[in-house]
Design a protein around this motif. Structure first.
Motif, PDB file in Angstrom:
ATOM      1  N   PHE A 237       0.838  -1.206   0.000  1.00  0.00           N
ATOM      2  CA  PHE A 237       0.000   0.000   0.000  1.00  0.00           C
ATOM      3  C   PHE A 237       0.871   1.254   0.000  1.00  0.00           C
ATOM      4  CE2 PHE A 237      -2.323   3.399   2.090  1.00  0.00           C
ATOM      5  CZ  PHE A 237      -3.567   3.348   1.481  1.00  0.00           C
ATOM      6  N   ALA A 238       1.929   1.252   0.831  1.00  0.00           N
ATOM      7  CA  ALA A 238       2.821   2.417   0.912  1.00  0.00           C
ATOM      8  C   ALA A 238       3.544   2.649  -0.411  1.00  0.00           C
ATOM      9  CB  ALA A 238       3.826   2.222   2.037  1.00  0.00           C
ATOM     10  N   ALA A 239       3.984   1.563  -1.068  1.00  0.00           N
ATOM     11  CA  ALA A 239       4.675   1.702  -2.353  1.00  0.00           C
ATOM     12  C   ALA A 239       3.740   2.282  -3.414  1.00  0.00           C
ATOM     13  CB  ALA A 239       5.208   0.348  -2.799  1.00  0.00           C
ATOM     14  N   HIS A 240       2.486   1.835  -3.430  1.00  0.00           N
ATOM     15  CA  HIS A 240       1.506   2.349  -4.397  1.00  0.00           C
ATOM     16  C   HIS A 240       1.203   3.823  -4.130  1.00  0.00           C
ATOM     17  CE1 HIS A 240      -1.899   2.371  -7.130  1.00  0.00           C
ATOM     18  NE2 HIS A 240      -2.679   2.832  -6.150  1.00  0.00           N
ATOM     19  N   LEU A 241       1.084   4.173  -2.841  1.00  0.00           N
ATOM     20  CA  LEU A 241       0.789   5.562  -2.483  1.00  0.00           C
ATOM     21  C   LEU A 241       1.960   6.478  -2.821  1.00  0.00           C
ATOM     22  CD1 LEU A 241      -1.553   7.122  -1.177  1.00  0.00           C
ATOM     23  CD2 LEU A 241      -0.415   6.846   1.026  1.00  0.00           C
ATOM     24  N   GLN A 242       3.193   5.966  -2.660  1.00  0.00           N
ATOM     25  CA  GLN A 242       4.377   6.762  -2.989  1.00  0.00           C
ATOM     26  C   GLN A 242       4.403   7.124  -4.473  1.00  0.00           C
ATOM     27  OE1 GLN A 242       7.491   7.650  -0.741  1.00  0.00           O
ATOM     28  NE2 GLN A 242       7.005   9.111  -2.354  1.00  0.00           N
ATOM     29  N   LYS A 243       4.012   6.195  -5.325  1.00  0.00           N
ATOM     30  CA  LYS A 243       3.967   6.468  -6.767  1.00  0.00           C
ATOM     31  C   LYS A 243       2.924   7.533  -7.092  1.00  0.00           C
ATOM     32  CE  LYS A 243       5.495   1.869  -8.250  1.00  0.00           C
ATOM     33  NZ  LYS A 243       5.108   0.634  -8.985  1.00  0.00           N
ATOM     34  N   GLN A 244       1.817   7.519  -6.361  1.00  0.00           N
ATOM     35  CA  GLN A 244       0.754   8.491  -6.622  1.00  0.00           C
ATOM     36  C   GLN A 244       1.117   9.890  -6.137  1.00  0.00           C
ATOM     37  OE1 GLN A 244      -2.770   6.719  -4.806  1.00  0.00           O
ATOM     38  NE2 GLN A 244      -3.487   6.053  -6.817  1.00  0.00           N
ATOM     39  N   LEU A 245       1.740   9.995  -4.960  1.00  0.00           N
ATOM     40  CA  LEU A 245       2.034  11.306  -4.376  1.00  0.00           C
ATOM     41  C   LEU A 245       3.325  11.915  -4.904  1.00  0.00           C
ATOM     42  CD1 LEU A 245       0.994  10.711  -0.650  1.00  0.00           C
ATOM     43  CD2 LEU A 245      -0.346  11.714  -2.498  1.00  0.00           C
ATOM     44  N   GLY A 246       4.243  11.079  -5.381  1.00  0.00           N
ATOM     45  CA  GLY A 246       5.480  11.603  -5.954  1.00  0.00           C
ATOM     46  C   GLY A 246       6.546  11.901  -4.918  1.00  0.00           C
ATOM     47  N   PRO A 247       7.667  12.473  -5.355  1.00  0.00           N
ATOM     48  CA  PRO A 247       8.827  12.698  -4.472  1.00  0.00           C
ATOM     49  C   PRO A 247       8.642  13.815  -3.448  1.00  0.00           C
ATOM     50  CG  PRO A 247       9.244  13.626  -6.640  1.00  0.00           C
ATOM     51  CD  PRO A 247       7.944  12.904  -6.740  1.00  0.00           C
ATOM     52  N   ALA A 248       7.564  14.571  -3.541  1.00  0.00           N
ATOM     53  CA  ALA A 248       7.343  15.649  -2.572  1.00  0.00           C
ATOM     54  C   ALA A 248       7.051  15.101  -1.179  1.00  0.00           C
ATOM     55  CB  ALA A 248       6.198  16.550  -3.029  1.00  0.00           C
ATOM     56  N   PHE A 249       6.693  13.817  -1.097  1.00  0.00           N
ATOM     57  CA  PHE A 249       6.360  13.207   0.194  1.00  0.00           C
ATOM     58  C   PHE A 249       7.225  11.964   0.408  1.00  0.00           C
ATOM     59  CE2 PHE A 249       2.601  15.560  -1.039  1.00  0.00           C
ATOM     60  CZ  PHE A 249       2.226  16.176   0.148  1.00  0.00           C
ATOM     61  N   TYR A 250       7.472  11.676   1.681  1.00  0.00           N
ATOM     62  CA  TYR A 250       8.231  10.499   2.068  1.00  0.00           C
ATOM     63  C   TYR A 250       7.291   9.587   2.835  1.00  0.00           C
ATOM     64  CZ  TYR A 250      11.667   7.558   4.411  1.00  0.00           C
ATOM     65  OH  TYR A 250      12.388   6.491   4.878  1.00  0.00           O
ATOM     66  N   ILE A 251       7.111   8.352   2.351  1.00  0.00           N
ATOM     67  CA  ILE A 251       6.124   7.434   2.912  1.00  0.00           C
ATOM     68  C   ILE A 251       6.829   6.201   3.475  1.00  0.00           C
ATOM     69  CG2 ILE A 251       4.070   6.046   2.446  1.00  0.00           C
ATOM     70  CD1 ILE A 251       3.397   7.994   0.207  1.00  0.00           C
ATOM     71  N   GLN A 252       6.480   5.839   4.698  1.00  0.00           N
ATOM     72  CA  GLN A 252       7.015   4.654   5.364  1.00  0.00           C
ATOM     73  C   GLN A 252       5.873   3.788   5.868  1.00  0.00           C
ATOM     74  OE1 GLN A 252       9.712   6.366   8.388  1.00  0.00           O
ATOM     75  NE2 GLN A 252      11.268   4.982   7.577  1.00  0.00           N
TER      76      GLN A 252
END
Length: 414
Positions: A237-252
């Motif tokens: 889920f985190a990997a999919h969300l990271q692709k959607q939000l882009g590099p402006a956010f850091y997701i763990q």
């Protein structure tokens, strides 16, 4: 393998021997196999129990997914919260502010991780409210400049509910002499305990608005915490969300947040498996000694079989059957007693503690009232297979030696 090879191998296994020392070595080999297999299954169950318990308690205070700005606060977090709440599989979203600080009381000082939370939203992303031992989490909202401490941290500082503590933040004002730390007095309104000492001794919670003012974030927050339906699907889920939000956010996700901790648990489990496997290896060496003695004792029988036309390969299979039976009996008994022990550890350990007048695990440190045990079927299979493989390997040399017996030499003095 022909039927007679199997029959003779089983016959040698159950036959009464004149040499009682060989019988003793055989019994020792079986007993060693039983002890090794049973101990390994029980220890693996305890390791699984600790792993399961710690995962559950970490998930009680850690969100499944964390979204942070890349080095900058998240400003329009209200809009982001509404949008993320509509994402499928998301069950809750809450903002938070996180920073380090020193907490002082009556000359005692301790470092802590400070988290600013909204008590009204926090219940959506963790179970902190259920872990409150004294006071209520909602008191952070109704009492300005209030704080909730872990029970171990409160014990270190000698404070309880109603006491005043001083929070020293490194983010302070600039003076001619340099940066001056910011000091603020807080009132302790609650104590929590999640059962993990690192959290109970190093975490403190304050109101989100107080944290924003204390750390100069204006209306911003450190990030957003999310809860999803299946915590074990958090990495994907985190990997999919990271692709959607882009590099402006850091997701763990929670597995990354505590990656070193769970790697350490996995390493400990592997090391314990290897160490206790040595007990099985010792039992396998006893099988080697047993078969070597049997081969020496049965040289006459081997010679007679050879003169009747039995091939060296068949002789080798006969003694492999005998060694395999010893290993199989030891493994099956070990699995039986190991599973029985693993399933009854929560009952047996308290009885042993009472008998010895001691306490193996202090609830004050671990908050675990009993030794956890979680039996995994695959662990039992792995242990049994490892024991059988070691037993089979132990039969190779003695069986090969039996196949090399020369009939003429063996029957010379008969």
């Amino acid at each position: 393998m022909r039927p007679y090879e199997l029959w003779i191998g089983l016959r040698y296994t159950r036959a009464k021997r004149n040499n009682h020392f060989i019988s003793f070595i055989t019994g020792t080999a079986i007993l060693g196999m039983v002890i090794g297999v049973a101990a390994l299954i029980a220890v693996m169950a305890v390791m699984n129990g600790f792993d399961h318990t710690l995962r559950s308690r970490i998930l009680a205070v850690t969100s499944d997914v964390i979204i942070q700005g890349n080095g900058v606060p998240v400003m329009d977090w209200q809009t982001a919260t509404r949008r993320l709440s509509r994402v499928p599989d998301v069950t809750g979203v809450a903002p938070y502010v996180q920073a380090q600080a020193l907490i002082s009381h009556d000359g005692l000082v301790s470092g802590a991780m400070i988290e600013g939370i909204d008590p009204a939203l926090e219940g959506r992303v963790d179970k902190l409210a259920k872990d409150m031992k004294v006071g209520k989490l909602q008191s952070l909202q109704s009492h300005p400049w209030s704080i909730v401490l872990g029970t171990a941290l409160a014990r270190q500082l000698g404070v309880t509910v109603g006491d005043k503590i001083t929070l020293i933040s490194p983010q302070g004002g600039v003076t001619p002499l340099g940066v001056s730390p910011s000091l603020r007095q807080f009132t302790v309104v609650g104590l929590f305990s999640v059962g993990i000492y690192a959290y109970d001794s190093g975490m403190a919670y304050i109101n989100l608005g107080d944290a924003q003012r204390l750390y100069g974030l204006d209306k911003g927050v450190t990030g957003l915490r999310m809860q999803i339906k299946n915590p074990f699907a958090a990495p994907a889920f985190a990997a999919h969300l990271q692709k959607q939000l882009g590099p402006a956010f850091y997701i763990q996700d929670w597995t990354q947040t505590h990656e070193n901790f769970f790697k350490a648990l996995s390493m400990e489990k592997l090391v314990m498996f290897v160490i206790l496997s040595l007990i099985i290896a010792v039992a396998a060496f006893n099988i080697v000694a047993t078969l070597v003695m049997v081969v020496t004792d049965k040289e006459t029988d081997i010679a007679i079989l050879r003169t009747l036309g039995v091939t060296p390969r068949s002789i080798m299979l006969i003694f492999m059957v005998q060694g395999a039976v010893i290993g199989l009996v030891g493994t099956l008994l070990g699995v039986f007693f190991g599973v029985l022990l693993a399933l009854n550890i929560p009952t047996l350990v308290p009885a042993l503690e009472q008998l010895l007048h001691t306490q193996f695990i202090s609830p004050e440190v671990y908050s675990i009232s009993q030794l956890p045990s979680k039996l995994e079927p695959w662990d039992v299979v792995h242990v049994a297979v490892a024991a059988l493989i070691m037993s089979w390997i132990a039969t190779l040399y003695p069986s090969w030696r039996a196949s090399r017996v020369a009939p003429a030499e063996a029957l010379r003095y008969e």
